[in-house]
Design a protein around this motif. Structure first.
Motif, mmCIF file in Angstrom:
data_model
loop_
_atom_site.group_PDB
_atom_site.id
_atom_site.type_symbol
_atom_site.label_atom_id
_atom_site.label_comp_id
_atom_site.label_asym_id
_atom_site.label_seq_id
_atom_site.Cartn_x
_atom_site.Cartn_y
_atom_site.Cartn_z
ATOM 1 N N ILE A 141 0.827 -1.376 0.197
ATOM 2 C CA ILE A 141 -0.164 0.124 0.162
ATOM 3 C C ILE A 141 0.944 1.365 0.079
ATOM 4 N N MET A 142 1.904 1.410 0.954
ATOM 5 C CA MET A 142 2.767 2.443 0.890
ATOM 6 C C MET A 142 3.485 2.743 -0.577
ATOM 7 N N PHE A 143 3.839 1.611 -1.022
ATOM 8 C CA PHE A 143 4.449 1.637 -2.626
ATOM 9 C C PHE A 143 3.476 2.236 -3.430
ATOM 10 N N ALA A 144 2.268 1.658 -3.557
ATOM 11 C CA ALA A 144 1.280 2.254 -4.321
ATOM 12 C C ALA A 144 1.019 3.909 -4.052
ATOM 13 N N GLN A 145 1.174 4.288 -2.852
ATOM 14 C CA GLN A 145 1.075 5.810 -2.482
ATOM 15 C C GLN A 145 2.180 6.639 -2.989
ATOM 16 N N SER A 146 3.351 5.785 -2.976
ATOM 17 C CA SER A 146 4.269 6.614 -3.601
ATOM 18 C C SER A 146 4.680 6.620 -5.091
ATOM 19 N N THR A 147 3.845 5.908 -5.628
ATOM 20 C CA THR A 147 4.036 5.752 -7.145
ATOM 21 C C THR A 147 2.559 6.042 -7.833
ATOM 22 N N THR A 148 1.679 6.984 -7.401
ATOM 23 C CA THR A 148 0.532 7.121 -7.784
ATOM 24 C C THR A 148 0.438 7.485 -9.172
ATOM 25 N N ASP A 149 1.317 8.329 -9.622
ATOM 26 C CA ASP A 149 1.345 8.963 -11.268
ATOM 27 C C ASP A 149 1.646 7.724 -12.164
ATOM 28 N N LYS A 150 2.526 6.675 -11.666
ATOM 29 C CA LYS A 150 2.979 5.652 -12.533
ATOM 30 C C LYS A 150 1.725 4.484 -12.404
ATOM 31 N N ILE A 151 1.104 4.313 -11.786
ATOM 32 C CA ILE A 151 0.074 3.565 -11.539
ATOM 33 C C ILE A 151 -1.311 3.976 -12.325
ATOM 34 N N ASP A 152 -1.239 5.233 -12.391
ATOM 35 C CA ASP A 152 -2.271 6.029 -13.014
ATOM 36 C C ASP A 152 -2.033 5.811 -14.644
ATOM 37 N N GLN A 153 -0.886 6.077 -14.980
ATOM 38 C CA GLN A 153 -0.447 6.138 -16.379
ATOM 39 C C GLN A 153 -0.410 4.724 -16.672
ATOM 40 N N LEU A 154 0.094 3.749 -15.959
ATOM 41 C CA LEU A 154 0.110 2.222 -16.457
ATOM 42 C C LEU A 154 -1.533 1.990 -16.947
ATOM 43 N N PHE A 155 -2.696 2.240 -16.053
ATOM 44 C CA PHE A 155 -3.704 1.863 -16.173
ATOM 45 C C PHE A 155 -4.158 2.428 -17.339
ATOM 46 N N LYS A 156 -4.059 3.773 -17.691
ATOM 47 C CA LYS A 156 -4.113 4.388 -18.968
ATOM 48 C C LYS A 156 -3.761 3.830 -20.265
ATOM 49 N N ASP A 157 -2.489 3.577 -20.154
ATOM 50 C CA ASP A 157 -1.860 3.026 -21.379
ATOM 51 C C ASP A 157 -2.450 1.400 -21.748
ATOM 52 N N TYR A 158 -2.969 0.891 -20.711
ATOM 53 C CA TYR A 158 -3.251 -0.522 -21.082
ATOM 54 C C TYR A 158 -4.880 -0.578 -21.015
ATOM 55 N N THR A 159 -5.311 0.177 -20.544
ATOM 56 C CA THR A 159 -6.957 0.034 -20.565
ATOM 57 C C THR A 159 -7.774 1.242 -21.272
ATOM 58 N N GLY A 160 -7.113 2.143 -21.503
ATOM 59 C CA GLY A 160 -7.636 2.976 -22.307
ATOM 60 C C GLY A 160 -8.500 3.099 -23.382
ATOM 61 N N TRP A 161 -8.153 1.802 -24.047
ATOM 62 C CA TRP A 161 -9.221 1.229 -25.281
ATOM 63 C C TRP A 161 -10.542 0.800 -24.637
ATOM 64 N N PHE A 162 -10.263 0.143 -23.643
ATOM 65 C CA PHE A 162 -11.549 -0.332 -22.933
ATOM 66 C C PHE A 162 -12.698 0.549 -22.725
ATOM 67 N N VAL A 163 -12.059 1.661 -22.009
ATOM 68 C CA VAL A 163 -12.946 2.806 -21.691
ATOM 69 C C VAL A 163 -13.406 3.475 -22.633
ATOM 70 N N GLU A 164 -12.630 3.858 -23.771
ATOM 71 C CA GLU A 164 -13.078 4.783 -24.900
ATOM 72 C C GLU A 164 -14.364 3.698 -25.513
ATOM 73 N N ALA A 165 -14.068 2.360 -25.727
ATOM 74 C CA ALA A 165 -14.995 1.592 -26.294
ATOM 75 C C ALA A 165 -16.459 1.365 -25.502
ATOM 76 N N ILE A 166 -16.353 1.273 -24.164
ATOM 77 C CA ILE A 166 -17.496 1.636 -23.441
ATOM 78 C C ILE A 166 -18.376 2.800 -23.333
ATOM 79 N N PHE A 167 -17.511 3.891 -23.196
ATOM 80 C CA PHE A 167 -18.218 5.192 -23.288
ATOM 81 C C PHE A 167 -18.322 5.734 -24.719
ATOM 82 N N TYR A 168 -17.681 5.194 -25.699
ATOM 83 C CA TYR A 168 -18.089 5.593 -27.126
ATOM 84 C C TYR A 168 -19.346 6.329 -27.459
#
Length: 537
Positions: A16-43
């Motif tokens: 949890i502490m690691f996640a807290q210190s790497t917020t931006d990296k986690i956020d960007q990782l999700f965006k890179d790998y799941t952005g297509w899914f988000v765009e498809a659902i909310f197209y």
């Protein structure tokens, strides 16, 4: 098991502490790998240069209109019956069956000796099932989401929000009837239900078993993902933000500590399963909703002379647009979108909670469930909208047509104008709303998890530990793309659910007819004087 859960939670602190210190990296990782899914659902399907409609919204509203017509406006004809069912007026026939009680009028009360030992499958009452499901839908959307919808669509969005709620009542009736009809019940009485089960069992009966399995697996994956994100991390994040802001708590660990406390409280409830969840929600939901509605009523009575002006603004805005972005169509989209997203009618999530009810008649719980969108959207969302409109006549804190980002703050300002320092109470309400939503979504997610990975003590434990970890992570990090993805998971549930419910509509109609016949049979027996209803209660 309580100690194991809490011990494992604290052992995960380094993660949890690691996640807290790497917020931006986690956020960007999700965006890179799941952005297509988000765009498809909310197209958004473009109908003109000026406005677009998310396709998932078309599916939601289209399904709601279809169910309303197919079930002959059950959202209206079943309304009074729903209150009677919740009050327990038909509990005797739901427990024992109408034929056993009222079928043979010559047997009279002598059959009571055999009825006392006659049980019925299910874990919770109608009222408990209703509050458990309401606790997942009544929440931040009613406080913050309404303010955001008004900022974009103006007062007229309220009208279409109400319309979405009224049509959504039919969707809730349909999916929750199926939830009870096709549920699984273990030897110990534990109930497993929801779209996963009526998609597999129901569609198999229709000769579409293969399609049913695919849709059920997809739904289970989506509900697990949604439970970790929108049903958990988002709730913890918003509650922590409101809490730390109110008390001016600073420092990177404020959210972490808040998340730990929230996780412990959630753990105490979810360890007990649906029975404990229901016992908590039946107290928390009416209490927090009651306080919120009472405060809204105080403001409305204090500004009684302005209520008719507010409704006039709502009506005019609903059909004119009042100059907001997108005009009339833009107002409709904002109102319908907020209404549909707030009450989750058609998403299928509520069918999981309602499937645990004690009854022999599936349609009885479907009728109870149609009250959800009415309470959530028609009453609570409308109350919020009226308060904001009345207190903002001079445009002091909101300009219609200009989107806001922090809806809770706007709602707090609106309430504070009449009830000083109500923002403190609102913060408590936000935390309670978030808490109740999390515990209900933990049950939804676990049902999907069990469907995918099997039933068992360690399967349950694995999910609950993960859920509690995400509570802490959600409260202590910035979410961004993580929440976009989790929201997409929730609304992706619409697709397999609506497909299955539409295909199984004839089954629902048959169950409705069976339950209404049972009610009528009881009425006839009592009117004829052949039986004394008090002997059967």
């Amino acid at each position: 098991m309580n100690k194991k859960l809490l011990s494992l939670l604290f052992l995960m602190m380094p993660v949890i502490m690691f996640a807290q210190s790497t917020t931006d990296k986690i956020d960007q990782l999700f965006k890179d790998y799941t952005g297509w899914f988000v765009e498809a659902i909310f197209y958004e399907i473009p109908f003109s240069d000026s406005f677009k409609i998310p396709w998932v919204l078309i599916v939601l509203i289209g399904g709601a209109i279809y169910f309303t017509i197919y079930f002959k406006f059950i959202n209206i004809t079943g309304f009074i019956t729903a209150f009677k069912v919740v009050k327990g007026k038909y509990e005797d026939i739901e427990k024992h069956g109408v034929d056993k009680l009222y079928g043979d009028k010559t047997s009279g009360p002598d059959i009571l000796t055999t009825l006392r030992d006659d049980g019925v499958e299910g874990e919770v009452s109608h009222f408990q099932a209703l509050t458990a499901a309401l606790s997942a839908t009544v929440g931040l959307g009613n406080i913050a989401g309404v303010a955001v919808a008004l900022s974009i669509g103006g007062p007229g969005a309220t009208f279409w929000m109400i319309v979405a709620g009224l049509f959504g009542m039919a969707s809730k009736f349909a999916e929750c009837t199926l939830g009870v009809k096709y549920r699984d019940v273990d030897e110990d009485g534990t109930v497993y239900g929801g779209p996963m089960y009526y998609l597999t069992k129901g569609l198999k009966e229709k000769g579409a078993g293969g399609l049913g399995k695919v849709l059920a697996v997809l739904f289970a994956i989506f509900v697990v993902g949604g439970s970790f994100g929108g049903g958990n991390m988002f709730q913890a994040n918003q509650a922590a933000a409101q809490f730390t802001k109110l008390f001016n708590l600073t420092g990177g660990n404020a959210g972490l500590y808040f998340g730990l406390v929230m996780a412990v409280l959630v753990a105490v409830v979810i360890i007990g399963g649906i029975k404990r969840i229901a016992s908590v929600t039946e107290k928390v939901v009416p209490f927090m909703a009651g306080i919120y509605v009472l405060a809204a009523l105080i403001i409305l009575f204090a500004n009684f002379s302005l209520i008719d002006d507010a409704f006039l603004l709502i009506y005019d805005g609903a059909f004119s647009g009042l100059g907001v972005a997108g005009g009339l169509v833009g107002v409709m989209i904002q109102g319908i979108r907020r209404g549909a997203f707030s009450n989750e009618a058609g998403v299928g999530s509520a069918a999981i909670a309602h499937s645990a009810v004690r009854t022999k008649y599936p349609a009885s719980e479907g009728i109870v469930a149609l009250l959800e969108p009415f309470i959530d959207t028609v009453i609570i969302c409308t109350m919020t909208a009226l308060v904001i409109i009345i207190t903002n006549f001079d445009g002091e804190f909101m300009e219609y047509g200009v989107e806001i980002k922090q809806g809770v703050e706007i709602t707090a300002v609106a309430f504070d104008t009449v009830i000083p320092h109500f923002s403190i109470v609102l913060t408590i309400a936000v935390i309670l709303f978030a808490f109740s939503t999390m515990i209900s979504w933990s049950y939804y997610g676990m049902q999907g998890w069990v469907f995918l990975f099997g039933k068992g003590k360690y399967t349950d434990l694995a999910y609950k530990v993960l859920f509690l970890i995400f509570v802490v992570i959600g409260a202590s990090i910035s979410l961004g793309a993580v929440i976009d993805f989790s929201d997409a998971m929730i609304f992706a549930m619409v697709v397999p659910n609506i497909i299955g419910v539409v295909m199984l509509s004839p089954v629902i109609k048959k169950e409705l007819k069976r339950y209404m016949n049972a009610i009528n049979k009881k009425k006839e027996a009592i009117e004829d004087g052949a039986v004394d209803v008090n002997d059967h209660l």
